[in-house]
Design a protein around this motif. Structure first.
Motif, mmCIF file in Angstrom:
data_model
loop_
_atom_site.group_PDB
_atom_site.id
_atom_site.type_symbol
_atom_site.label_atom_id
_atom_site.label_comp_id
_atom_site.label_asym_id
_atom_site.label_seq_id
_atom_site.Cartn_x
_atom_site.Cartn_y
_atom_site.Cartn_z
ATOM 1 N N ALA A 11 -39.074 -2.614 -28.433
ATOM 2 C CA ALA A 11 -40.100 -2.051 -29.312
ATOM 3 C C ALA A 11 -39.763 -2.318 -30.780
ATOM 4 C CB ALA A 11 -40.235 -0.546 -29.072
ATOM 5 N N THR A 12 -38.487 -2.210 -31.127
ATOM 6 C CA THR A 12 -38.072 -2.481 -32.501
ATOM 7 C C THR A 12 -38.340 -3.929 -32.876
ATOM 8 O OG1 THR A 12 -36.353 -0.799 -32.332
ATOM 9 C CG2 THR A 12 -36.109 -2.429 -34.085
ATOM 10 N N ALA A 25 -40.523 -5.954 -31.467
ATOM 11 C CA ALA A 25 -41.960 -6.213 -31.459
ATOM 12 C C ALA A 25 -42.626 -5.659 -32.719
ATOM 13 C CB ALA A 25 -42.601 -5.593 -30.224
ATOM 14 N N LEU A 26 -42.255 -4.447 -33.120
ATOM 15 C CA LEU A 26 -42.868 -3.851 -34.303
ATOM 16 C C LEU A 26 -42.328 -4.460 -35.592
ATOM 17 C CD1 LEU A 26 -42.989 -0.118 -33.241
ATOM 18 C CD2 LEU A 26 -44.874 -1.749 -33.346
ATOM 19 N N CYS A 39 -44.513 -7.397 -36.835
ATOM 20 C CA CYS A 39 -45.914 -7.176 -37.197
ATOM 21 C C CYS A 39 -46.155 -7.563 -38.646
ATOM 22 C CB CYS A 39 -46.288 -5.709 -37.019
ATOM 23 S SG CYS A 39 -46.354 -5.200 -35.298
#
Length: 89
Positions: free
Chosen positions: A20-21, A23-24, A27
């Motif tokens: 998640a880290t 992937a975010l 952004c």
């Protein structure tokens, strides 16, 4: 035979949080903001502009703009916050 290399729930949590880290963290794009479709392109700075004239213009990227002006509001009373003891305030 039973494998001893199974991931525990905490191992899965580390993997999910890491994914998640990453992937975010990817952004967005690096670079200037995009203008709205209806906005006209801003005119380039005139060659006659001096540093003093540019410093007097308000801008998000001009940290010196308004530094010599009086504060807009007086400083209010200090209110307590939950983390004040931890922060030492």
């Amino acid at each position: 035979m039973i494998s001893k290399n199974r991931l525990t729930p905490s191992g899965w949590a580390i993997i999910v949080l890491g994914a998640a880290t990453l992937a975010l963290g990817g952004c967005g794009r690096k670079g200037p903001l995009d203008l709205p479709p209806t906005a006209n392109a801003a005119p380039a700075a005139a060659p006659g502009d001096t540093e003093r004239e540019r410093a007097a213009q308000p801008s998000v990227f001009n940290p010196t703009y308004g530094s010599d002006a009086a504060p807009a509001a007086s400083k209010g009373n200090k209110r307590s916050f939950v983390l004040d003891p931890l922060l030492g305030n």
